[in-house]
Enzyme design. Sequence first.
Site, PDB file in Angstrom:
ATOM      1  N   PRO A  11       0.787  -1.230   0.000  1.00 28.00           N
ATOM      2  CA  PRO A  11       0.000   0.000   0.000  1.00 28.00           C
ATOM      3  C   PRO A  11       0.823   1.286   0.000  1.00 28.00           C
ATOM      4  O   PRO A  11       1.821   1.401   0.700  1.00 28.00           O
ATOM      5  CB  PRO A  11      -0.834  -0.102   1.277  1.00 28.00           C
ATOM      6  N   ASN A  12       0.340   2.221  -0.809  1.00 27.13           N
ATOM      7  CA  ASN A  12       0.868   3.583  -0.945  1.00 27.13           C
ATOM      8  C   ASN A  12       2.176   3.677  -1.724  1.00 27.13           C
ATOM      9  O   ASN A  12       2.628   4.777  -2.030  1.00 27.13           O
ATOM     10  CB  ASN A  12       1.033   4.261   0.435  1.00 27.13           C
ATOM     11  N   ARG A  19       5.668  12.083  -2.482  1.00 23.60           N
ATOM     12  CA  ARG A  19       5.650  12.640  -1.124  1.00 23.60           C
ATOM     13  C   ARG A  19       6.745  11.992  -0.280  1.00 23.60           C
ATOM     14  O   ARG A  19       7.217  10.910  -0.603  1.00 23.60           O
ATOM     15  CB  ARG A  19       4.293  12.375  -0.457  1.00 23.60           C
ATOM     16  N   TYR A  24      11.621   8.204   1.662  1.00 19.40           N
ATOM     17  CA  TYR A  24      11.502   7.119   0.679  1.00 19.40           C
ATOM     18  C   TYR A  24      12.231   7.386  -0.645  1.00 19.40           C
ATOM     19  O   TYR A  24      12.206   6.531  -1.529  1.00 19.40           O
ATOM     20  CB  TYR A  24      10.012   6.843   0.404  1.00 19.40           C
ATOM     21  N   ASN A  75       7.965  -5.780  -1.049  1.00 24.59           N
ATOM     22  CA  ASN A  75       7.927  -4.699  -0.062  1.00 24.59           C
ATOM     23  C   ASN A  75       6.472  -4.612   0.383  1.00 24.59           C
ATOM     24  O   ASN A  75       5.639  -4.007  -0.300  1.00 24.59           O
ATOM     25  CB  ASN A  75       8.392  -3.372  -0.665  1.00 24.59           C
ATOM     26  N   ALA A  78       3.135  -1.040   4.775  1.00 26.90           N
ATOM     27  CA  ALA A  78       2.563  -1.069   6.135  1.00 26.90           C
ATOM     28  C   ALA A  78       2.123  -2.471   6.552  1.00 26.90           C
ATOM     29  O   ALA A  78       2.113  -2.790   7.753  1.00 26.90           O
ATOM     30  CB  ALA A  78       1.392  -0.099   6.214  1.00 26.90           C
ATOM     31  N   HIS A  81       4.039  -4.825   9.094  1.00 22.97           N
ATOM     32  CA  HIS A  81       3.914  -4.750  10.556  1.00 22.97           C
ATOM     33  C   HIS A  81       2.572  -5.252  11.075  1.00 22.97           C
ATOM     34  O   HIS A  81       2.307  -5.176  12.270  1.00 22.97           O
ATOM     35  CB  HIS A  81       4.132  -3.293  10.995  1.00 22.97           C
ATOM     36  N   ASP A  88       1.460 -15.888   6.079  1.00 20.69           N
ATOM     37  CA  ASP A  88       0.995 -17.263   5.875  1.00 20.69           C
ATOM     38  C   ASP A  88       0.997 -17.639   4.395  1.00 20.69           C
ATOM     39  O   ASP A  88       1.333 -18.771   4.039  1.00 20.69           O
ATOM     40  CB  ASP A  88      -0.415 -17.448   6.452  1.00 20.69           C
ATOM     41  N   GLU A  99      12.586  -9.782   1.218  1.00 17.94           N
ATOM     42  CA  GLU A  99      11.814  -8.632   1.720  1.00 17.94           C
ATOM     43  C   GLU A  99      12.646  -7.356   1.541  1.00 17.94           C
ATOM     44  O   GLU A  99      13.827  -7.346   1.883  1.00 17.94           O
ATOM     45  CB  GLU A  99      11.509  -8.871   3.206  1.00 17.94           C
ATOM     46  N   HIS A 101      12.777  -3.024   2.076  1.00 17.12           N
ATOM     47  CA  HIS A 101      12.235  -1.753   2.572  1.00 17.12           C
ATOM     48  C   HIS A 101      13.144  -0.637   2.120  1.00 17.12           C
ATOM     49  O   HIS A 101      14.374  -0.747   2.217  1.00 17.12           O
ATOM     50  CB  HIS A 101      12.125  -1.759   4.102  1.00 17.12           C
ATOM     51  N   SER A 103      13.280   2.359   3.522  1.00 18.70           N
ATOM     52  CA  SER A 103      13.831   2.993   4.722  1.00 18.70           C
ATOM     53  C   SER A 103      14.383   1.928   5.665  1.00 18.70           C
ATOM     54  O   SER A 103      14.039   0.742   5.553  1.00 18.70           O
ATOM     55  CB  SER A 103      12.744   3.804   5.425  1.00 18.70           C
ATOM     56  N   ARG A 108      13.429   3.679  12.842  1.00 16.69           N
ATOM     57  CA  ARG A 108      12.226   4.515  12.843  1.00 16.69           C
ATOM     58  C   ARG A 108      11.352   4.196  14.066  1.00 16.69           C
ATOM     59  O   ARG A 108      11.840   3.698  15.055  1.00 16.69           O
ATOM     60  CB  ARG A 108      11.482   4.327  11.509  1.00 16.69           C
ATOM     61  N   ARG A 112       7.483  -0.017  13.694  1.00 11.73           N
ATOM     62  CA  ARG A 112       8.046  -0.506  12.419  1.00 11.73           C
ATOM     63  C   ARG A 112       9.176  -1.514  12.646  1.00 11.73           C
ATOM     64  O   ARG A 112       9.740  -2.062  11.703  1.00 11.73           O
ATOM     65  CB  ARG A 112       8.581   0.665  11.587  1.00 11.73           C
TER      66      ARG A 112
HETATM   67  O1  CA2 Z   1      10.580   1.615   3.992  1.00  8.69           O
HETATM   68  C1  CA2 Z   1       9.716   0.970   3.374  1.00  8.69           C
HETATM   69  O2  CA2 Z   1       9.871   0.559   2.235  1.00  8.69           O
HETATM   70  C2  CA2 Z   1       8.356   0.716   4.038  1.00  8.69           C
HETATM   71  O3  CA2 Z   1       7.931  -0.596   3.677  1.00  8.69           O
HETATM   72  C3  CA2 Z   1       7.417   1.763   3.475  1.00  8.69           C
HETATM   73  C4  CA2 Z   1       6.036   1.749   4.127  1.00  8.69           C
HETATM   74  C5  CA2 Z   1       6.149   1.765   5.646  1.00  8.69           C
HETATM   75  O4  CA2 Z   1       4.866   1.620   6.221  1.00  8.69           O
HETATM   76  C6  CA2 Z   1       7.066   0.671   6.172  1.00  8.69           C
HETATM   77  O5  CA2 Z   1       7.164   0.811   7.569  1.00  8.69           O
HETATM   78  C7  CA2 Z   1       8.434   0.779   5.552  1.00  8.69           C
HETATM   79  C8  CA2 Z   1       5.226   2.960   3.706  1.00  8.69           C
HETATM   80  C9  CA2 Z   1       5.055   3.121   2.228  1.00  8.69           C
HETATM   81  C10 CA2 Z   1       4.389   4.423   1.990  1.00  8.69           C
HETATM   82  O6  CA2 Z   1       4.815   4.910   0.763  1.00  8.69           O
HETATM   83  C11 CA2 Z   1       4.723   6.242   0.521  1.00  8.69           C
HETATM   84  C12 CA2 Z   1       5.169   6.639  -0.705  1.00  8.69           C
HETATM   85  C13 CA2 Z   1       5.135   7.968  -1.014  1.00  8.69           C
HETATM   86  C14 CA2 Z   1       4.628   8.891  -0.134  1.00  8.69           C
HETATM   87  C15 CA2 Z   1       4.173   8.467   1.095  1.00  8.69           C
HETATM   88  C16 CA2 Z   1       4.210   7.136   1.414  1.00  8.69           C
END
Ligand code: CA2
Length: 146
Positions: A11-12, A19, A24, A75, A78, A81, A88, A99, A101, A103, A108, A112
């Site tokens: 997601p996202n 952003r 990121y 990846n 969210a 976590h 599963d 896997e 990430h 960041s 953090r 996380r």
């Molecule tokens: O560091 C990573 O790749 C994460 O998987 C990114 C997730 C975060 O919830 C994990 O803890 C670590 C968040 C992805 C959100 O992506 C965005 C992309 C652009 C702008 C805002 C959020």
Amino acid sequence: MAKKVLVINGPNLNLLGEREPEIYGSKSLKEIESELTELARKAKVEVEFFQSNHEGEIVDKIQKARADTGCIIINPAAFTHTSVAIRDALASVKIPAVEVHLSNIYGREDFRHHSYIAAVVRGQIAGFGAYGYILAFHAALEIMRK
Ligand code: CA2
């Protein structure tokens, strides 16, 4: 090496580059995918990309990968976590997975620091930004070669 590499983003991550570039990075998901496509072409392996904001769709995709996928790069964003369902699914298909990430999740917020996914993958790469996907792709090639 006939099988393909499946790259799953949660997601996202479709908003990548738009952003929070300080966390990121500034590359879009499309740019990351083109770099991986080029690597795959050079390595003569097939690569497929899948991004979803929905947990169940990611579970479905992992289940369907059983037939033709040699390695999954994921990846889970969210869902890392929170998702026992994705964990599963990965455990049940028995496809080796890496896997990723962007960041360093361990530097953090506390929530996380725990990944439900980490125990069922071959390894985890975190904190290297978009380059983490390149590292993961090399790991996938090595896993598929063995
Ligand atoms: O560091 C990573 O790749 C994460 O998987 C990114 C997730 C975060 O919830 C994990 O803890 C670590 C968040 C992805 C959100 O992506 C965005 C992309 C652009 C702008 C805002 C959020």
